[in-house]
Design an enzyme around this catalytic site. Sequence first.
Site, PDB file in Angstrom:
ATOM      1  CB  SER A  70      -1.021  -0.035   1.224  1.00  0.00           C
ATOM      2  OG  SER A  70      -1.889  -0.970   0.992  1.00  0.00           O
ATOM      3  CB  SER A 111      -4.431   0.391   4.950  1.00  0.00           C
ATOM      4  OG  SER A 111      -4.627  -0.895   5.331  1.00  0.00           O
ATOM      5  CB  SER A 113      -6.088  -5.159   5.048  1.00  0.00           C
ATOM      6  OG  SER A 113      -5.267  -4.307   5.734  1.00  0.00           O
ATOM      7  CD  GLU A 248       4.791  -8.794  -0.264  1.00  0.00           C
ATOM      8  OE1 GLU A 248       3.728  -8.963   0.038  1.00  0.00           O
ATOM      9  OE2 GLU A 248       5.235  -7.328  -0.262  1.00  0.00           O
ATOM     10  CG  HIS A 264      29.402   8.166  -2.906  1.00  0.00           C
ATOM     11  ND1 HIS A 264      30.280   8.971  -2.929  1.00  0.00           N
ATOM     12  CD2 HIS A 264      28.409   8.278  -3.725  1.00  0.00           C
ATOM     13  CE1 HIS A 264      30.019   9.868  -4.127  1.00  0.00           C
ATOM     14  NE2 HIS A 264      29.055   9.449  -4.528  1.00  0.00           N
ATOM     15  CE  LYS A 359      -0.324  -6.841   7.585  1.00  0.00           C
ATOM     16  NZ  LYS A 359      -0.815  -6.602   6.805  1.00  0.00           N
TER      17      LYS A 359
HETATM   18  C1  F6R Z   1       1.228  -6.835  -0.273  1.00  0.00           C
HETATM   19  C2  F6R Z   1       0.940  -7.423   0.910  1.00  0.00           C
HETATM   20  C3  F6R Z   1       1.663  -6.388   2.117  1.00  0.00           C
HETATM   21  C4  F6R Z   1       0.690  -5.417   2.512  1.00  0.00           C
HETATM   22  C5  F6R Z   1       1.012  -4.663   3.854  1.00  0.00           C
HETATM   23  C6  F6R Z   1       0.117  -3.607   4.490  1.00  0.00           C
HETATM   24  O1  F6R Z   1       0.445  -7.946  -1.012  1.00  0.00           O
HETATM   25  O2  F6R Z   1       0.581  -8.319   1.340  1.00  0.00           O
HETATM   26  O3  F6R Z   1       2.990  -5.987   1.830  1.00  0.00           O
HETATM   27  O4  F6R Z   1       0.488  -4.577   1.577  1.00  0.00           O
HETATM   28  O5  F6R Z   1       1.213  -5.730   4.974  1.00  0.00           O
HETATM   29  O6  F6R Z   1      -1.165  -4.221   4.379  1.00  0.00           O
HETATM   30  P1  F6R Z   1      -2.411  -3.293   3.728  1.00  0.00           P
HETATM   31  O7  F6R Z   1      -1.706  -2.975   2.240  1.00  0.00           O
HETATM   32  O8  F6R Z   1      -3.608  -4.162   3.859  1.00  0.00           O
HETATM   33  O9  F6R Z   1      -2.122  -2.105   4.685  1.00  0.00           O
END
Ligand code: F6R
Length: 383
Positions: A70, A111, A113, A248, A264, A359
């Site tokens: 994001s 974000s 999600s 990823e 550098h 997470k």
């Molecule tokens: C990319 C991915 C992660 C999320 C990151 C933040 O596909 O899974 O890099 O983008 O953990 O989560 P979001 O994007 O939902 O805020």
Amino acid sequence: MMSVLDDLERIRSVDRQGMVDIMRRLPESCGDAIERAEHLNIPDTLSVSKDKTIRYRRPEKVVVVGMGGSAVGGDLLKGWLWDTVSVPIEVCRDYHLPAYADGKTLVFAVSYSGNTEETLSGFVEALERGCMVVSVSSDGVLEEFSERLGIPLVSLPKRFPPRCALPHLFFPLVVALERIGVLRDIKREVEEAIAILKQIRDEIVPETPTLKNPAKTLALGVKDTIPVAYGFRQYSGVALRIKTQLNENSKVPGKWECFPELNHNEAVGWMGPDALTRGLSVILIRDPDEPPEIRARIELTKELVLERRARRVLEIHARGETRLARMLSTIYIGDFMSVYLAILYGVDPTPVDIITRMKKGLKDRVDRVGELRERLIEVAGHG
Ligand code: F6R
């Protein structure tokens, strides 16, 4: 013998969740993303609480708050506009906004999600400081509270892995900056970028054999090495994107750096033990109009360092006339490369289980999202 990458059945069986099909539609997703963002409504003023009114006007600073997939839209924005727009653009990948973020700062809370705690924390701080907040999300607490508080929101389509939603995480920022008076006349550049993406697509999709397919050739080149992406100026975000897509999608470690800084320090690291440097391959991001000093640095670094020390030195060539097309074209080739590398390793590019587990583990230890939700209820309650 036929390359595994030319075996369409094999690609389909490894790419179980269909990342190739999402990537195939990237040029069309750019169009969709712009169309969706065009519904964005930025008011002149917005009362968030009894004593807090946000005044939306041409900002003096722009901060894009986001993490991982994001945040990349913010990096692209910064790289694209760094020498043409006088308003500073920063990307904030942390829990806290920089001290300068105030009522004259436009803060994009991005974000996919809508539940990423660092981004939510930046969102709450931005509201508390009276920043001009614009949200970009498909779900979660960010979408819910943006709606409740009337914060301008670009609602995204659901069910993409965030990193595959790049157009949806980038173009809303562009449209918002146009609305608020920071950007002008970008239509032609955007149209060219989409046209170039369509052209390149034919060269990098699975149906195009390895011999004519730059993304497959790159994947074969970096296989069994740790890939290192080198960019410069506007390609710094592209180099980071290449690294994160390799992390990823292909599930490999990776690195990225930029010219001229790497001359550098990083260059000396290549003088280390063979056993280390021979395990690395380099992907140089090249532009047909590299400034002479940058071209000289890239060539010299290749000659004196990389060709002598790395396992392989590869290049991605930007295409198109305008900067946006060139940046997006290198991203498109890099994205497909990362998926082909996943196929070569026999791993499904879509799942990122360790991110999900971390997470969840964090939530069990310190429920920051829960706390932030409480703070938002308070802000909304006083509305
Ligand atoms: C990319 C991915 C992660 C999320 C990151 C933040 O596909 O899974 O890099 O983008 O953990 O989560 P979001 O994007 O939902 O805020």
